[in-house]
Design a protein around this motif. Structure first.
Motif, PDB file in Angstrom:
ATOM      1  N   MET A 235      -4.738  -4.514  -2.638  1.00  0.00           N
ATOM      2  CA  MET A 235      -5.533  -3.641  -2.985  1.00  0.00           C
ATOM      3  C   MET A 235      -5.015  -2.235  -2.265  1.00  0.00           C
ATOM      4  O   MET A 235      -4.876  -1.360  -2.942  1.00  0.00           O
ATOM      5  N   ARG A 236      -4.487  -2.406  -1.059  1.00  0.00           N
ATOM      6  CA  ARG A 236      -4.111  -1.188  -0.436  1.00  0.00           C
ATOM      7  C   ARG A 236      -2.602  -0.606  -1.122  1.00  0.00           C
ATOM      8  O   ARG A 236      -2.656   0.640  -1.169  1.00  0.00           O
ATOM      9  N   TYR A 237      -1.784  -1.531  -1.458  1.00  0.00           N
ATOM     10  CA  TYR A 237      -0.603  -1.425  -2.177  1.00  0.00           C
ATOM     11  C   TYR A 237      -0.882  -0.570  -3.362  1.00  0.00           C
ATOM     12  O   TYR A 237      -0.212   0.414  -3.601  1.00  0.00           O
ATOM     13  N   LEU A 238      -1.615  -1.114  -4.214  1.00  0.00           N
ATOM     14  CA  LEU A 238      -2.117  -0.751  -5.641  1.00  0.00           C
ATOM     15  C   LEU A 238      -2.489   0.983  -5.391  1.00  0.00           C
ATOM     16  O   LEU A 238      -2.137   1.763  -6.064  1.00  0.00           O
ATOM     17  N   CYS A 239      -3.439   0.952  -4.203  1.00  0.00           N
ATOM     18  CA  CYS A 239      -4.161   2.395  -4.086  1.00  0.00           C
ATOM     19  C   CYS A 239      -2.909   3.530  -3.754  1.00  0.00           C
ATOM     20  O   CYS A 239      -2.695   4.571  -4.317  1.00  0.00           O
TER      21      CYS A 239
END
Length: 115
Positions: free
Chosen positions: A67-71
Protein backbone atom coordinates in the motif's frame (compact mmCIF):
# COMPACT_ATOMS: atom_id res chain seq x y z
CA UNK A 1 -12.06 -4.00 23.02
CA UNK A 2 -9.83 -5.86 20.57
CA UNK A 3 -6.89 -4.45 18.72
CA UNK A 4 -7.18 -4.13 14.93
CA UNK A 5 -4.34 -3.97 12.42
CA UNK A 6 -5.00 -1.26 9.85
CA UNK A 7 -2.96 1.07 7.66
CA UNK A 8 -3.98 4.03 5.54
CA UNK A 9 -1.93 6.12 3.16
CA UNK A 10 -3.32 9.22 1.47
CA UNK A 11 -2.04 10.97 -1.67
CA UNK A 12 -3.64 14.31 -2.53
CA UNK A 13 -3.49 15.94 -5.94
CA UNK A 14 -4.19 19.62 -6.56
CA UNK A 15 -6.23 21.20 -9.32
CA UNK A 16 -4.10 21.97 -12.37
CA UNK A 17 -6.28 23.89 -14.77
CA UNK A 18 -6.67 22.05 -18.03
CA UNK A 19 -4.60 19.09 -16.80
CA UNK A 20 -6.19 17.50 -13.73
CA UNK A 21 -8.96 18.00 -11.22
CA UNK A 22 -8.24 18.04 -7.51
CA UNK A 23 -8.62 14.57 -6.03
CA UNK A 24 -7.40 12.25 -3.31
CA UNK A 25 -6.38 8.61 -3.52
CA UNK A 26 -6.56 6.50 -0.34
CA UNK A 27 -4.68 3.22 0.05
CA UNK A 28 -5.78 0.96 2.92
CA UNK A 29 -5.11 -2.52 4.23
CA UNK A 30 -6.87 -4.10 7.18
CA UNK A 31 -6.92 -7.45 8.91
CA UNK A 32 -10.46 -8.83 8.77
CA UNK A 33 -11.80 -12.19 10.00
CA UNK A 34 -11.67 -13.46 6.37
CA UNK A 35 -8.09 -12.26 5.75
CA UNK A 36 -6.29 -9.08 4.71
CA UNK A 37 -8.44 -6.67 2.71
CA UNK A 38 -6.68 -4.09 0.53
CA UNK A 39 -8.43 -1.12 -1.09
CA UNK A 40 -7.48 1.75 -3.38
CA UNK A 41 -10.08 4.51 -3.55
CA UNK A 42 -10.16 7.69 -5.65
CA UNK A 43 -12.17 10.53 -4.10
CA UNK A 44 -13.18 13.42 -6.32
CA UNK A 45 -15.86 16.06 -5.82
CA UNK A 46 -18.37 14.36 -8.12
CA UNK A 47 -17.35 10.71 -7.89
CA UNK A 48 -15.74 7.95 -5.86
CA UNK A 49 -14.06 4.95 -7.49
CA UNK A 50 -12.90 2.06 -5.32
CA UNK A 51 -11.23 -1.26 -5.99
CA UNK A 52 -10.81 -3.96 -3.33
CA UNK A 53 -8.90 -7.23 -3.20
CA UNK A 54 -7.97 -9.87 -0.65
CA UNK A 55 -4.24 -10.31 -0.13
CA UNK A 56 -3.39 -14.02 -0.42
CA UNK A 57 -0.34 -15.83 0.90
CA UNK A 58 1.23 -12.82 2.65
CA UNK A 59 1.05 -11.22 6.05
CA UNK A 60 -0.17 -7.78 7.04
CA UNK A 61 3.37 -6.33 6.94
CA UNK A 62 3.67 -7.19 3.23
CA UNK A 63 0.22 -5.71 2.50
CA UNK A 64 1.25 -2.54 4.34
CA UNK A 65 4.46 -2.25 2.29
CA UNK A 66 2.48 -2.74 -0.93
CA UNK A 67 0.00 0.00 0.00
CA UNK A 68 2.86 2.38 0.80
CA UNK A 69 4.57 1.55 -2.50
CA UNK A 70 1.35 2.20 -4.42
CA UNK A 71 0.84 5.52 -2.63
CA UNK A 72 4.40 6.75 -3.09
CA UNK A 73 4.23 5.93 -6.80
CA UNK A 74 0.77 7.44 -7.37
CA UNK A 75 -0.82 4.22 -8.66
CA UNK A 76 -4.57 4.62 -9.12
CA UNK A 77 -7.50 2.24 -8.66
CA UNK A 78 -7.43 1.28 -12.35
CA UNK A 79 -3.82 0.05 -12.29
CA UNK A 80 -3.01 -1.23 -8.81
CA UNK A 81 -3.99 -4.85 -9.46
CA UNK A 82 -1.60 -4.90 -12.42
CA UNK A 83 1.16 -3.76 -10.06
CA UNK A 84 0.29 -6.64 -7.70
CA UNK A 85 0.65 -8.97 -10.69
CA UNK A 86 4.02 -7.38 -11.58
CA UNK A 87 5.44 -7.88 -8.07
CA UNK A 88 4.08 -11.44 -7.83
CA UNK A 89 1.53 -10.77 -5.08
CA UNK A 90 -1.40 -13.22 -5.25
CA UNK A 91 -4.84 -11.70 -4.63
CA UNK A 92 -8.55 -12.30 -5.06
CA UNK A 93 -10.54 -9.34 -6.29
CA UNK A 94 -13.53 -8.30 -4.17
CA UNK A 95 -16.64 -8.66 -6.30
CA UNK A 96 -19.14 -5.87 -6.78
CA UNK A 97 -22.85 -6.65 -6.52
CA UNK A 98 -24.17 -8.67 -9.49
CA UNK A 99 -20.62 -9.28 -10.79
CA UNK A 100 -19.65 -12.87 -11.70
CA UNK A 101 -17.02 -14.56 -9.55
CA UNK A 102 -13.43 -14.29 -10.83
CA UNK A 103 -10.76 -16.94 -10.24
CA UNK A 104 -7.87 -16.11 -7.92
CA UNK A 105 -4.86 -14.50 -9.53
CA UNK A 106 -1.91 -16.86 -9.30
CA UNK A 107 0.75 -14.23 -10.06
CA UNK A 108 2.32 -16.64 -12.55
CA UNK A 109 3.54 -15.20 -15.83
CA UNK A 110 2.95 -17.30 -18.91
CA UNK A 111 4.41 -16.07 -22.19
CA UNK A 112 2.50 -16.90 -25.34
CA UNK A 113 3.87 -16.03 -28.73
CA UNK A 114 2.53 -16.93 -32.11
CA UNK A 115 4.31 -16.30 -35.37
Amino acid sequence: MGRREYCRYIHTYSELEGLQRAHTVCYTASVEPQGILMEVMLLQAEKTVASRAWCLGSGFEQAMRLMRYLCENGVGPGQWLEVLDDVGQPYRRERKENEPEQPEKSARFVAIAGF
